[in-house]
Enzyme design. Structure first.
Site, PDB file in Angstrom:
ATOM      1  N   PRO A  87       0.826  -1.218   0.000  1.00  0.00           N
ATOM      2  CA  PRO A  87       0.000   0.000   0.000  1.00  0.00           C
ATOM      3  C   PRO A  87       0.857   1.264   0.000  1.00  0.00           C
ATOM      4  O   PRO A  87       0.352   2.357  -0.225  1.00  0.00           O
ATOM      5  CB  PRO A  87      -0.818  -0.126   1.295  1.00  0.00           C
ATOM      6  CG  PRO A  87      -0.075  -1.097   2.147  1.00  0.00           C
ATOM      7  CD  PRO A  87       0.675  -2.003   1.231  1.00  0.00           C
ATOM      8  N   GLU A 114       2.043  -8.091   8.584  1.00  0.00           N
ATOM      9  CA  GLU A 114       2.412  -6.669   8.703  1.00  0.00           C
ATOM     10  C   GLU A 114       3.200  -6.196   7.489  1.00  0.00           C
ATOM     11  O   GLU A 114       3.522  -5.016   7.359  1.00  0.00           O
ATOM     12  CB  GLU A 114       3.234  -6.436   9.971  1.00  0.00           C
ATOM     13  CG  GLU A 114       2.435  -6.522  11.251  1.00  0.00           C
ATOM     14  CD  GLU A 114       1.184  -5.652  11.222  1.00  0.00           C
ATOM     15  OE1 GLU A 114       1.258  -4.496  10.779  1.00  0.00           O
ATOM     16  OE2 GLU A 114       0.123  -6.161  11.628  1.00  0.00           O
ATOM     17  N   ARG A 152      -3.426  -6.819 -20.934  1.00  0.00           N
ATOM     18  CA  ARG A 152      -4.248  -6.190 -21.987  1.00  0.00           C
ATOM     19  C   ARG A 152      -3.416  -5.381 -22.975  1.00  0.00           C
ATOM     20  O   ARG A 152      -3.843  -5.129 -24.086  1.00  0.00           O
ATOM     21  CB  ARG A 152      -5.316  -5.279 -21.370  1.00  0.00           C
ATOM     22  CG  ARG A 152      -6.360  -6.023 -20.566  1.00  0.00           C
ATOM     23  CD  ARG A 152      -7.315  -5.049 -19.897  1.00  0.00           C
ATOM     24  NE  ARG A 152      -8.015  -4.213 -20.853  1.00  0.00           N
ATOM     25  CZ  ARG A 152      -9.056  -4.590 -21.573  1.00  0.00           C
ATOM     26  NH1 ARG A 152      -9.527  -5.802 -21.435  1.00  0.00           N
ATOM     27  NH2 ARG A 152      -9.630  -3.764 -22.428  1.00  0.00           N
ATOM     28  N   ASP A 167     -10.144   2.457 -24.825  1.00  0.00           N
ATOM     29  CA  ASP A 167     -10.527   2.264 -23.430  1.00  0.00           C
ATOM     30  C   ASP A 167     -10.222   3.495 -22.580  1.00  0.00           C
ATOM     31  O   ASP A 167      -9.364   4.290 -22.931  1.00  0.00           O
ATOM     32  CB  ASP A 167      -9.739   1.084 -22.823  1.00  0.00           C
ATOM     33  CG  ASP A 167     -10.443  -0.243 -23.033  1.00  0.00           C
ATOM     34  OD1 ASP A 167     -11.644  -0.244 -23.333  1.00  0.00           O
ATOM     35  OD2 ASP A 167      -9.762  -1.278 -22.889  1.00  0.00           O
TER      36      ASP A 167
END
Ligand code: SAH
Length: 248
Positions: A87, A114, A152, A167
């Protein structure tokens, strides 16, 4: 291009390639994916991959040795790129997906608990990739997201290359609205212009709608985009009228 995924839950990937575009890409040999069990790179009886954090506190942390050993044995050459899913990483987006599609080997490390020993971040990986500002319980869903979006952009994976180019995000805009049969669904009608058979008119309408949607939903994208003169004219007319007066 090849993905190598390092995880303590290899079985989580069993369904990922069982259908859709990814399955076809693997079958056609356009994409290769190898899943590696981090425990295979341990040397103790308990195949321990984690340990308690120095300094105390909650949770467990992935030890550095198995991860270093895994990457060193999986990495093919100097051009291979190694990323930790985290993150705290750079936010994954269409631009990064496109860049990664040109790398011949991408190694993704999935954390758990963690997270991983900081020395992996400072001395092993080329970078950290985040799929958004929230905390997942593991890197596996993030690895799936990254693999799907990157694949893709590999030529031949998506049947029609022009559809990838159109797209959302590719050209700096959101995609235009799509409609299919029936023409009239509970009184809600498909815009007339789409039946006109006039391709120039249809593409003008689509361009306008893409600009309108982007302006309404993602003005941040417009702020970053190089706007063509004819797009500026359309955007200004949207501002003036507040609403597009094309029939729809
Ligand atoms: N304590 C860490 C979070 C650990 S979550 C922190 O607060 O920064 C456990 C693992 O899930 C991470 O090591 C990472 O591999 C994965 N993960 C969690 N959220 C993620 C996200 N937004 N993007 C990518 N990977 C994520």
């Amino acid at each position: 291009m090849r993905f190598d995924i390092i995880t303590i839950f290899p079985e989580m990937f069993s369904g990922v390639f069982s259908g859709g575009v990814a399955k076809r890409a693997l079958e056609k040999g356009l994409l290769e994916v190898r899943i590696h069990d981090l425990r295979e790179y341990t040397h103790d009886k308990h195949r321990q991959v984690d340990d308690r954090p120095f300094g105390g506190g909650e949770g467990m942390v992935f030890k550095p040795e198995p991860i270093f050993e895994a990457v060193e044995s999986i990495r093919k050459n100097k051009r291979s790129r190694v990323f930790l899913l985290s993150p705290q990483g750079v936010k994954f987006d269409s631009g990064l997906a496109r860049k990664l599609s040109r790398v011949s080997q991408v190694i993704l490390i999935c954390g758990r608990y963690e997270g991983v020993d900081e020395r992996v971040i400072r001395h092993l990986v080329d970078g950290e990739i985040s799929i958004g500002d929230y905390v997942l319980s593991g890197g596996e869903p993030a690895a799936w997201v990254v693999m799907d979006a990157v694949s893709r952009f590999i030529p031949g994976v998506v049947g029609k290359e022009e559809s990838v180019r159109r797209d959302s995000f590719f050209g700096g805009l959101l995609d235009f609205p799509h409609f299919t049969r029936p023409r009239d669904f509970q009184g809600i009608k498909v815009p007339q212009v789409l039946f006109s058979g006039n391709h120039a008119k249809i593409s003008e309408w689509r361009r306008r709608k893409a600009l309108e949607k982007t302006k309404a939903l993602r003005p941040d994208l417009l702020a970053k985009k190089k706007i063509a003169p004819e797009e500026r004219v359309i955007l200004e007319s949207i501002t003036k009228k507040g609403k597009d007066n094309e029939p729809d």
